[in-house]
Design a protein around this motif. Structure first.
Motif, PDB file in Angstrom:
ATOM      1  N   ARG A 285       2.525   8.875  -0.769  1.00 55.13           N
ATOM      2  CA  ARG A 285       2.865   9.792   0.466  1.00 55.13           C
ATOM      3  C   ARG A 285       2.917   8.285   1.676  1.00 55.13           C
TER       4      ARG A 285
ATOM      5  N   ASP B 260       4.470   7.032   4.873  1.00 49.98           N
ATOM      6  CA  ASP B 260       5.838   7.370   5.304  1.00 49.98           C
ATOM      7  C   ASP B 260       5.895   6.976   6.693  1.00 49.98           C
ATOM      8  N   GLU B 261       6.664   6.108   7.010  1.00 46.80           N
ATOM      9  CA  GLU B 261       6.936   4.706   8.807  1.00 46.80           C
ATOM     10  C   GLU B 261       6.886   5.361   9.570  1.00 46.80           C
ATOM     11  N   HIS B 262       8.049   6.504   9.238  1.00 47.47           N
ATOM     12  CA  HIS B 262       8.127   7.836  10.209  1.00 47.47           C
ATOM     13  C   HIS B 262       7.358   8.749  10.729  1.00 47.47           C
ATOM     14  N   SER B 263       6.589   8.605   9.701  1.00 50.07           N
ATOM     15  CA  SER B 263       5.471  10.081  10.277  1.00 50.07           C
ATOM     16  C   SER B 263       4.754   9.414  11.518  1.00 50.07           C
TER      17      SER B 263
ATOM     18  N   SER C  78       2.563   6.896  11.801  1.00 49.46           N
ATOM     19  CA  SER C  78       1.504   7.013  11.312  1.00 49.46           C
ATOM     20  C   SER C  78       0.763   5.459  11.780  1.00 49.46           C
TER      21      SER C  78
ATOM     22  N   SER D 213       4.893   3.881  -1.917  1.00 51.11           N
ATOM     23  CA  SER D 213       3.696   4.620  -1.900  1.00 51.11           C
ATOM     24  C   SER D 213       4.129   6.291  -2.456  1.00 51.11           C
TER      25      SER D 213
ATOM     26  N   THR E  84      -1.053   3.447  -3.056  1.00 52.58           N
ATOM     27  CA  THR E  84      -0.116   2.692  -2.082  1.00 52.58           C
ATOM     28  C   THR E  84       0.077   1.460  -1.945  1.00 52.58           C
TER      29      THR E  84
END
Length: 439
Positions: free
Chosen positions: A396, A398-401, A403, A423, A429
């Protein structure tokens, strides 16, 4: 002397010093090669199943086009032709999206032309039609073979567990009719055949997936003019991303100097002033103040050294990218294996980007993934540096979270490279970054 942090991980400098011994030990005791090939085969099966679904849709569209063409003889098909062509375009776009998830993005050749006459005259329509014919035949065949291999492997490999239960004709079919299965030894012989199916599955599934995708990548990609326009837009966007990344890096350095080093130097100045006044009033207390000033100066020097190393790690200049990555793996709290196959050095900017990509990825793994093991593979092929970071965590990502994955994408695209993240829930992942090495 090896230093360990609170989590028992070796420091990056110490890990770089014993990089050769550690790297050799990991390469010798590595059962992950077989596991990596198995995962590649499973990925190939996933691609083949996805291609089989679009092949079924393409078959439905072809049947609809054939019926529409026959109805055109009585005039009714002319009313249905725009809908049939839109269906062809929809299936082709679905295939483009599927292939873009597993590799470089595929852009439609051009917007669908308005009007039936313009659509029939468009080369893109005929190329999509040619793709649908090829994908319906070869693509469907490869998808069915890809599905058959694992089922056949499970069927034959487990035959010794159930050979006495079904009727004899079912057991004969499980053995491909090669011999009669009427006792446990003959069933065991069939299970050996199941091992052969497993080997064929592992060896040939990735190649079949690439062959299935070949037609779509040849016939569904944008034309030269469209590709040039998109290329200019992409370069404009990546240049803006590179400038943003550069500005963000300058802000990070400024914050590190302002919040850390500068404050400690101010503390040194204040303590020296206090020591100077203490010499005149109470010389016995000046020694303690000078000792505190010396400690603050040493801490400021350490902070400054950390900032300098974050700009360009010295290990990249002194040794190699493989050694630098091994040092990162040694400092990671999650057990990490490095597989580096680099025949020579790349440009300094490329190696620095690769270093920071791996550093950010390992930081994310340690903070968010709950993984028990990670693998970093770096290889150079055809003037491209390929990075692959795998962890067995919860998935899970996510490049928009927020991180840090968005920063990895921007760094890769600033070098005109590629970024791909897989992922699923439950993991693994897989992060793939490719950077052009240049001349």
């Amino acid at each position: 002397m090896i230093s360990r942090g609170p989590a028992g991980a070796m420091s990056a400098e110490s890990g770089a010093e014993d990089a050769d011994a550690r790297h050799g030990r990991l390469r010798r005791a590595r059962p992950w090669g077989v596991l990596a090939r198995s995962r590649t085969a499973l990925d190939g099966l996933d691609h083949l199943v996805g291609g089989l679904s679009t092949a079924i849709l393409a078959l439905i569209v072809l049947l609809g086009l054939a019926v529409t063409a026959l109805l055109c003889l009585v005039g009714v098909g002319l009313l249905l032709a725009p809908t049939a062509l839109r269906g062809l375009r929809t299936v082709a776009d679905r295939e483009r999206a599927r292939l873009s998830r597993w590799g470089p993005e595929i852009i439609a050749r051009e917007p669908p032309p308005p009007g039936l006459r313009a659509a029939l005259a468009s080369p893109a329509t005929w190329r999509e039609l040619g793709w649908s014919v090829g994908h319906t035949t070869l693509g469907m065949f490869l998808g069915l073979v890809g599905l058959t291999l694992p089922f056949r492997a499970v069927l034959d490999f487990t035959l010794p567990l159930w050979w006495w239960l079904p009727p004899p004709d079912v057991v004969a079919d499980a053995a491909l009719g090669l011999w009669v299965v009427d006792d446990l030894p003959s069933a065991m012989a069939v299970s050996i055949l199941g091992i052969g199916w497993i080997i064929l599955f592992v060896l040939f599934t990735p190649g079949m997936a690439r062959l299935q995708a070949w037609g779509g990548r040849r016939l569904l990609t944008a034309g030269a003019d469209t590709d040039l326009t998109l290329r200019v837009a992409q370069l404009t966007a990546t240049r803006a991303a590179a400038l943003d990344a550069h500005a963000a890096e300058l802000r990070r350095i400024e914050r590190s100097l302002h919040d850390g080093t500068q404050n400690r130097i101010v503390a040194v100045t204040v303590l020296l002033g206090a020591a100077r006044r203490a010499v005149a009033r109470d010389p016995s207390s000046a020694e303690e103040i000078l000792e505190r000033a010396q400690g603050a100066a040493e801490q400021a020097l350490s902070d400054l050294r950390t900032v300098v190393r974050s700009i360009l790690p010295p290990v990249l200049e002194d040794r190699s990218l493989a050694d630098a990555l091994t040092g990162l793996a040694a400092a990671c709290p999650v057990p990490c294996e490095v597989d580096a196959g680099l025949p020579g050095r790349c440009a300094a900017s490329v190696e620095a980007t690769a270093y920071f990509v791996v550093a950010e990825a390992l930081t994310n793994i340690a903070r968010h993934s709950q993984a028990g093991h990670a693998t970093v593979a770096v290889h150079r092929r055809d003037d491209w540096l390929h990075l692959r970071i795998i962890d067995d965590g919860r998935g899970r990502a996510d490049e928009h979270s927020g991180s840090g994955l968005g920063g990895i994408r921007r760094r890769a695209e600033a070098h005109d490279g590629t970024f791909m993240l897989t992922s699923p829930p439950g993991g693994p992942t897989i992060l793939n970054v490719s950077l052009p090495c240049g001349l």
